[in-house]
Design a protein around this motif. Sequence first.
Motif, PDB file in Angstrom:
ATOM      1  N   MET A  25       0.830  -1.208   0.000  1.00 45.30           N
ATOM      2  CA  MET A  25       0.000   0.000   0.000  1.00 45.30           C
ATOM      3  C   MET A  25       0.862   1.254   0.000  1.00 45.30           C
ATOM      4  O   MET A  25       0.671   2.167  -0.793  1.00 45.30           O
ATOM      5  CB  MET A  25      -0.906  -0.007   1.242  1.00 45.30           C
ATOM      6  N   ASP A  49       2.508   1.572  -3.267  1.00 44.54           N
ATOM      7  CA  ASP A  49       1.571   2.067  -4.274  1.00 44.54           C
ATOM      8  C   ASP A  49       1.424   3.575  -4.198  1.00 44.54           C
ATOM      9  O   ASP A  49       1.413   4.267  -5.209  1.00 44.54           O
ATOM     10  CB  ASP A  49       0.189   1.415  -4.092  1.00 44.54           C
ATOM     11  N   LEU A  86       4.437   5.172  -5.579  1.00 45.29           N
ATOM     12  CA  LEU A  86       4.378   5.099  -7.043  1.00 45.29           C
ATOM     13  C   LEU A  86       3.462   6.179  -7.597  1.00 45.29           C
ATOM     14  O   LEU A  86       3.809   6.891  -8.555  1.00 45.29           O
ATOM     15  CB  LEU A  86       3.868   3.719  -7.470  1.00 45.29           C
ATOM     16  N   LEU A  87       2.303   6.328  -6.940  1.00 46.31           N
ATOM     17  CA  LEU A  87       1.349   7.352  -7.369  1.00 46.31           C
ATOM     18  C   LEU A  87       1.972   8.740  -7.275  1.00 46.31           C
ATOM     19  O   LEU A  87       1.868   9.560  -8.197  1.00 46.31           O
ATOM     20  CB  LEU A  87       0.069   7.267  -6.516  1.00 46.31           C
ATOM     21  N   VAL A 141       4.560   9.105 -10.121  1.00 43.83           N
ATOM     22  CA  VAL A 141       3.920   9.294 -11.431  1.00 43.83           C
ATOM     23  C   VAL A 141       3.301  10.694 -11.527  1.00 43.83           C
ATOM     24  O   VAL A 141       3.447  11.380 -12.541  1.00 43.83           O
ATOM     25  CB  VAL A 141       2.857   8.203 -11.677  1.00 43.83           C
ATOM     26  N   SER A 142       2.638  11.113 -10.430  1.00 44.24           N
ATOM     27  CA  SER A 142       1.999  12.436 -10.457  1.00 44.24           C
ATOM     28  C   SER A 142       3.033  13.539 -10.629  1.00 44.24           C
ATOM     29  O   SER A 142       2.843  14.476 -11.414  1.00 44.24           O
ATOM     30  CB  SER A 142       1.215  12.702  -9.170  1.00 44.24           C
ATOM     31  N   THR A 192       4.357  13.668 -14.065  1.00 45.81           N
ATOM     32  CA  THR A 192       3.343  14.218 -14.963  1.00 45.81           C
ATOM     33  C   THR A 192       3.260  15.738 -14.851  1.00 45.81           C
ATOM     34  O   THR A 192       3.203  16.446 -15.867  1.00 45.81           O
ATOM     35  CB  THR A 192       1.965  13.609 -14.634  1.00 45.81           C
ATOM     36  N   LEU A 197       6.243  17.224 -16.570  1.00 39.38           N
ATOM     37  CA  LEU A 197       6.115  17.101 -18.033  1.00 39.38           C
ATOM     38  C   LEU A 197       5.098  18.085 -18.593  1.00 39.38           C
ATOM     39  O   LEU A 197       5.330  18.734 -19.609  1.00 39.38           O
ATOM     40  CB  LEU A 197       5.704  15.664 -18.403  1.00 39.38           C
ATOM     41  N   LEU A 198       3.956  18.180 -17.896  1.00 40.70           N
ATOM     42  CA  LEU A 198       2.884  19.037 -18.410  1.00 40.70           C
ATOM     43  C   LEU A 198       3.239  20.513 -18.305  1.00 40.70           C
ATOM     44  O   LEU A 198       2.753  21.333 -19.086  1.00 40.70           O
ATOM     45  CB  LEU A 198       1.562  18.750 -17.685  1.00 40.70           C
ATOM     46  N   VAL A 236      -3.393  14.676 -22.627  1.00 38.43           N
ATOM     47  CA  VAL A 236      -3.094  13.839 -21.462  1.00 38.43           C
ATOM     48  C   VAL A 236      -4.285  13.822 -20.510  1.00 38.43           C
ATOM     49  O   VAL A 236      -4.742  12.754 -20.082  1.00 38.43           O
ATOM     50  CB  VAL A 236      -1.834  14.346 -20.731  1.00 38.43           C
ATOM     51  N   SER A 247      -6.601  10.539 -19.684  1.00 40.74           N
ATOM     52  CA  SER A 247      -6.604  10.047 -18.306  1.00 40.74           C
ATOM     53  C   SER A 247      -8.019  10.035 -17.750  1.00 40.74           C
ATOM     54  O   SER A 247      -8.459   9.064 -17.145  1.00 40.74           O
ATOM     55  CB  SER A 247      -5.735  10.931 -17.413  1.00 40.74           C
ATOM     56  N   PHE A 287     -10.212   6.962 -16.445  1.00 41.28           N
ATOM     57  CA  PHE A 287     -10.582   6.975 -15.035  1.00 41.28           C
ATOM     58  C   PHE A 287     -12.089   6.738 -14.875  1.00 41.28           C
ATOM     59  O   PHE A 287     -12.515   5.903 -14.075  1.00 41.28           O
ATOM     60  CB  PHE A 287     -10.186   8.315 -14.402  1.00 41.28           C
ATOM     61  N   PRO A 289      -4.940   3.689  -5.361  1.00 40.60           N
ATOM     62  CA  PRO A 289      -3.726   4.422  -5.761  1.00 40.60           C
ATOM     63  C   PRO A 289      -3.121   3.880  -7.062  1.00 40.60           C
ATOM     64  O   PRO A 289      -2.721   4.651  -7.934  1.00 40.60           O
ATOM     65  CB  PRO A 289      -2.760   4.181  -4.590  1.00 40.60           C
ATOM     66  N   ALA A 303      -2.621   5.866 -10.543  1.00 39.93           N
ATOM     67  CA  ALA A 303      -1.294   5.931 -11.161  1.00 39.93           C
ATOM     68  C   ALA A 303      -1.337   5.408 -12.599  1.00 39.93           C
ATOM     69  O   ALA A 303      -0.766   6.002 -13.518  1.00 39.93           O
ATOM     70  CB  ALA A 303      -0.287   5.131 -10.335  1.00 39.93           C
ATOM     71  N   VAL A 346      -3.953   5.236 -14.608  1.00 40.13           N
ATOM     72  CA  VAL A 346      -4.734   6.135 -15.452  1.00 40.13           C
ATOM     73  C   VAL A 346      -3.887   7.339 -15.900  1.00 40.13           C
ATOM     74  O   VAL A 346      -3.929   7.752 -17.057  1.00 40.13           O
ATOM     75  CB  VAL A 346      -5.997   6.570 -14.680  1.00 40.13           C
ATOM     76  N   ILE A 347      -3.080   7.851 -14.973  1.00 43.70           N
ATOM     77  CA  ILE A 347      -2.184   8.969 -15.324  1.00 43.70           C
ATOM     78  C   ILE A 347      -1.156   8.517 -16.362  1.00 43.70           C
ATOM     79  O   ILE A 347      -0.893   9.204 -17.357  1.00 43.70           O
ATOM     80  CB  ILE A 347      -1.471   9.511 -14.068  1.00 43.70           C
ATOM     81  N   GLY A 375      -2.656   8.362 -19.674  1.00 42.94           N
ATOM     82  CA  GLY A 375      -2.753   9.711 -20.222  1.00 42.94           C
ATOM     83  C   GLY A 375      -1.435  10.158 -20.832  1.00 42.94           C
ATOM     84  O   GLY A 375      -1.393  10.728 -21.925  1.00 42.94           O
ATOM     85  N   LEU A 376      -0.327   9.858 -20.106  1.00 46.10           N
ATOM     86  CA  LEU A 376       0.994  10.241 -20.610  1.00 46.10           C
ATOM     87  C   LEU A 376       1.315   9.520 -21.914  1.00 46.10           C
ATOM     88  O   LEU A 376       1.810  10.124 -22.867  1.00 46.10           O
ATOM     89  CB  LEU A 376       2.074   9.911 -19.572  1.00 46.10           C
ATOM     90  N   GLY A 388      -0.936  10.926 -24.620  1.00 41.93           N
ATOM     91  CA  GLY A 388      -0.713  12.333 -24.891  1.00 41.93           C
ATOM     92  C   GLY A 388       0.675  12.660 -25.425  1.00 41.93           C
ATOM     93  O   GLY A 388       0.854  13.649 -26.129  1.00 41.93           O
ATOM     94  N   PHE A 389       1.661  11.831 -25.081  1.00 36.28           N
ATOM     95  CA  PHE A 389       3.034  12.194 -25.431  1.00 36.28           C
ATOM     96  C   PHE A 389       3.662  11.304 -26.505  1.00 36.28           C
ATOM     97  O   PHE A 389       4.393  11.794 -27.359  1.00 36.28           O
ATOM     98  CB  PHE A 389       3.931  12.157 -24.185  1.00 36.28           C
TER      99      PHE A 389
END
Lengths: 170, 160
Positions: free
Chosen positions: A1, A4, A7-8, A11-12, A15, A18-19, A29, A33, A37, B43, B47, B49-50, B53-54, B57-58
């Motif tokens: 957990m 995870d 990791l989230l 990744v966030s 992102t 990058l954005l 993107v 997403s 979702f 979580p 992660a 889903v993001i 998107g990447l 999108g990229f």
Amino acid sequence: MRRDLMLLGFVSSVTIVLLSIFPENRGDVITSSWEFFVEMMLILPAVMVLMGLFTVFVPKDLVVKHLGRESGLRGVFIAIVMGTLPTGPLYIAFPIASALLKKGARVSNIVVFLSAWSCIKLPQELVELEFLGVRFMLARLALTVVFAILMGLAIEQILSRWERYECCEG
Amino acid sequence: MNSAFVFINLFAFFCLIFAIIKDRAKAKRALVIALNSFFRILPMVIATVILIGLILGFVPKDQISKIVGEQAGFKGILVVAVLGAVLHIPSIISFPLAASLLKSGASITAVAVFITTLTMIGVVTLPVEIREMGKKMTILRNGLSFFIAIIIGLVMGWIL
């Protein structure tokens, strides 16, 4: 957990960086997403409810009771059905499988059981149906069953040959 | 988006009703388990889903299809098969990921191989498998699974 969540977080942050460097990709993107979702949220609660129901209503010893005795086509069928019941991840299946082998279950059935357990869990199939479509899901299901049975028979043959070889050598 | 979610939700709903009629306490326990596992997997879902998107999108479409698409040939399939065997992703999450790859130019074969090795072969769980099933059985099962995953993928690419 915690892994995870890390990791989230990772990744966030990637992102966000990058954005902010490539603002022109932001729209693509975020839309992609968001679409995935929403689709995930439409099915995930239902899938989780099904998994919960199976965990509570299908006792683990049911698998052991039925898979040990049966042989032939009936055995194969039961191995598949027992494997598809969503009663946990693959590492839970190994102790069950080894206990069944010690009790004298056929190797081929155990291999089929493990393959079904890993590959064709019922709730997972529903997620596959949603995202990849009915044709993809059914084709993969059918092919997996056929090849799992062939693999089971092959492994049974190879193992019994090795045993014979070892007993004559030593 | 397709309409499979209607079927999935109806199916879960009727199973739940049936469970409640049969045994209220057990059904309640099932719902608690469902709620817990939902939040445990959330979580990872976000992660993924993001990440999707990447990718969409990229990464340009022709780039993905060069690596895992029709033009990639057998080498691409092998790469995907090894990736699937090594990675440890819950299969529930692998399906949307696979769908996004498919959308961005991956071949059906590559996607089917990825899902199959991902679920059937676990490099992470190898020690447990060896301990419980023995070395021979483990090597045979994982080795053969690798091959049949590729065959399954090839047949799927051919028929779909």
